[in-house]
Design an enzyme around this catalytic site. Structure first.
Site, short mmCIF file in Angstrom:
data_model
loop_
_atom_site.label_atom_id
_atom_site.label_comp_id
_atom_site.label_asym_id
_atom_site.label_seq_id
_atom_site.Cartn_x
_atom_site.Cartn_y
_atom_site.Cartn_z
CG HIS A 9 -1.88 -1.26 1.14
ND1 HIS A 9 -2.89 -1.45 0.21
CD2 HIS A 9 -1.58 -2.47 1.91
CE1 HIS A 9 -3.34 -2.65 0.34
NE2 HIS A 9 -2.54 -3.45 1.57
CD GLU A 23 -2.09 -3.79 4.93
OE1 GLU A 23 -1.48 -4.84 4.18
OE2 GLU A 23 -3.16 -3.47 4.57
CG HIS A 78 0.56 -6.74 2.21
ND1 HIS A 78 -0.27 -6.21 1.57
CD2 HIS A 78 1.38 -7.13 1.28
CE1 HIS A 78 0.02 -5.71 0.41
NE2 HIS A 78 1.00 -6.52 0.11
CD GLU A 142 -1.84 -10.08 4.52
OE1 GLU A 142 -1.87 -9.36 5.33
OE2 GLU A 142 -2.43 -10.10 3.40
#
Length: 502
Positions: A9, A23, A78, A142
């Site tokens: 992102h 995030e 992430h 993640e």
């Protein structure tokens, strides 16, 4: 190894959000920490990042950039999000991915789970763009659920983000057989500081490896050498520094010794401490050349002025004479670092042969914050009893400044790594020394930074009654210890001068 490192992102895309976190911020911090670990600790690592700040970049741009870079591996960092009860770590490869992707993913999963304090949600597969469109092995991790209170609480801790970065770094080192660096030379970031220094340089190179080879040769001849960087006309050059002096006369003497040792292209750079961080050569301002040997930017044929002795900055350890130690009153915390990393490390080992070698960290990070890193090192020796930790703070805390240590039942803050401990120490000094905003290369890790009255102690003796309570002679004790460091280094250099002249 060529690594494409992708913090998920960024910019207009915040990613998942929860518990006051974005995030994009968490992934960037982990990725930057991971980059620094790999570049600082391992050989032959080249890293391209999809972003190093809060910028927007499409998935297509990321994969195209990685493919054009010819990366050996693509790693995407992430943070997850779901219902509030979902928590833990998981990682992904593309369905039908190569055996190499599976192999590296298995190592990453094992190493990250050792340190991240998260529930193990397993190894998974997904048709994610960054896994599908990359030409090299790729893994997406993640690292917890931002929507879960437990995981989010961890994400707010810099020490936890450092652990996650370390887990990823350990895995990549294992997976790609990375070799650790045997010698870490400082690459300081210039910072504004008062006073003029005359720095003796034994070569200027376009290629870092040539500079490193020069350092090896100089150390074999008995000189304390290390690499510093400078930018000339937009090009980065790697200079080999072998001394820094507030006295031009002392710098000239040392330059003569270096040239007698065979480094005939050595020269002097004048650092006036200006806010630009630029230095001026003592010879014509022609660009340096790099022929793979010890080529410099010129010779020291001329003079740029008087001796320039500062009242407290005479680098006596490089003069062959007894140094002029700093006054115990009014000596500022902000200013240049005089002693080299080796001189700091050698001094502490005269008292504690098992002391960790932290001189490079105090030199490099001190330069970045514009703090006298060698005096901060003396403060650390004072606080830790020469890194023997005979008080309430334990070695595992990496707390070299006693931050938060207020009594038998309060041993103070704990930092994940020695680097983080030194950063916290220098950030705490920065808070006392100046009210200017904290530079942002390093994340804020000092837990008591905002409790300090900014700019309330610009000198070392101003720390009396603040850093140490009542501590009426605290600053003087630090400066007295620094005097000992200067005298020790002066004697060592005098012995070197005699050896070269004989």
């Amino acid at each position: 190894m060529k690594l494409y490192l992708d913090p998920g992102h960024g910019g207009s895309d915040p990613g998942a959000q929860g518990h006051g976190l974005n995030e994009k911020d968490i992934t960037l911090d982990i990725a930057l920490k991971l980059r620094d670990i790999l570049l600082n600790e391992y050989q032959n690592v080249e890293i391209r990042m999809s972003r190093t700040g809060d910028t927007t970049k499409s998935l297509r741009q990321r994969t195209q950039e990685a493919n054009a870079f010819g990366a050996d591996f693509y790693l995407s960092i992430h943070i997850n999000s779901a219902g509030s009860s979902a928590q833990g770590y998981e990682d992904y490869i593309y369905p039908g991915a190569s055996s190499e992707s599976k192999r590296v993913r298995d190592i990453i999963h094992a190493e990250v789970m050792k340190v991240n304090e998260l529930r193990d949600r397993g190894k998974k597969q997904a048709n994610f763009h960054v896994l599908r469109e990359t030409k090299m092995p790729a893994v997406l991790t993640e690292n917890g659920f931002i929507s879960n209170a437990h995981d989010a609480a961890l994400m707010k801790q810099s020490s936890w983000r450092q652990k996650v970065a370390r887990g990823h770094a350990n895995a990549l080192a294992i997976a790609f057989g990375l070799k650790r660096k045997t010698v870490t030379t400082p690459v300081p970031t210039p910072a504004p500081k008062p006073g003029t220094l005359y720095k003796v340089m034994a070569g200027s190179f376009k290629a870092r490896k040539n500079a490193d080879e020069q350092v090896t040769q100089l150390r074999a001849k008995g000189f304390d050498a290390f690499v510093v960087t400078t930018t000339i006309s937009g090009t980065t050059w790697y200079r080999v520094q072998v001394g820094a002096f507030s006295s031009r006369e002392n710098a000239d003497k040392h330059l003569t010794l270096v040239k007698k040792a065979g480094l005939t292209d050595s020269f002097i750079v004048v650092d006036d401490g200006g806010s630009s961080g630029n230095s001026k050569g003592s010879s014509p301002a022609s660009p340096p050349r790099d022929n793979g040997g010890s080529s410099g930017t010129g010779s020291n044929s001329g003079s740029t002025g008087g001796a320039g002795n500062g009242q407290n900055e005479n680098n006596g350890e490089n003069s062959g004479n007894s140094p002029q130690p700093p006054s115990t009153q009014g000596f500022p915390i902000l200013g240049p670092t005089i002693l080299s990393p080796k001189q700091m490390n050698d001094f502490v080992k005269t008292v504690n042969p098992n002391a960790p070698e932290l001189g490079n960290l105090y030199f490099t990070i001190g330069e970045y914050y514009g703090i006298r890193g060698d005096i901060a090192f003396a403060q650390a020796l004072h606080e830790t009893d020469f890194f023997r930790f005979t008080g309430i703070v334990q070695p595992s805390q990496n707390n070299y400044a006693g931050i938060g240590a207020t009594g038998p039942d309060r041993s103070g803050a704990t930092f994940e790594t020695p680097e983080e401990g030194v950063i916290a120490h220098l950030q705490h000094l920065f808070a006392y020394a100046t009210a200017t905003p904290l530079p942002n290369q390093y994340p804020l890790v000092d837990p008591r930074f905002h409790l300090v009255e900014r700019g309330s102690a610009p000198t070392w003796t101003d720390l009396n009654g603040k850093w140490a309570v009542p501590g009426t002679t605290y600053g003087q004790s630090i400066l007295d210890l620094y005097k000992r460091m200067l005298r020790f280094s002066a004697q060592n250099l005098e012995n070197l001068q005699k050896e070269i002249q004989s």
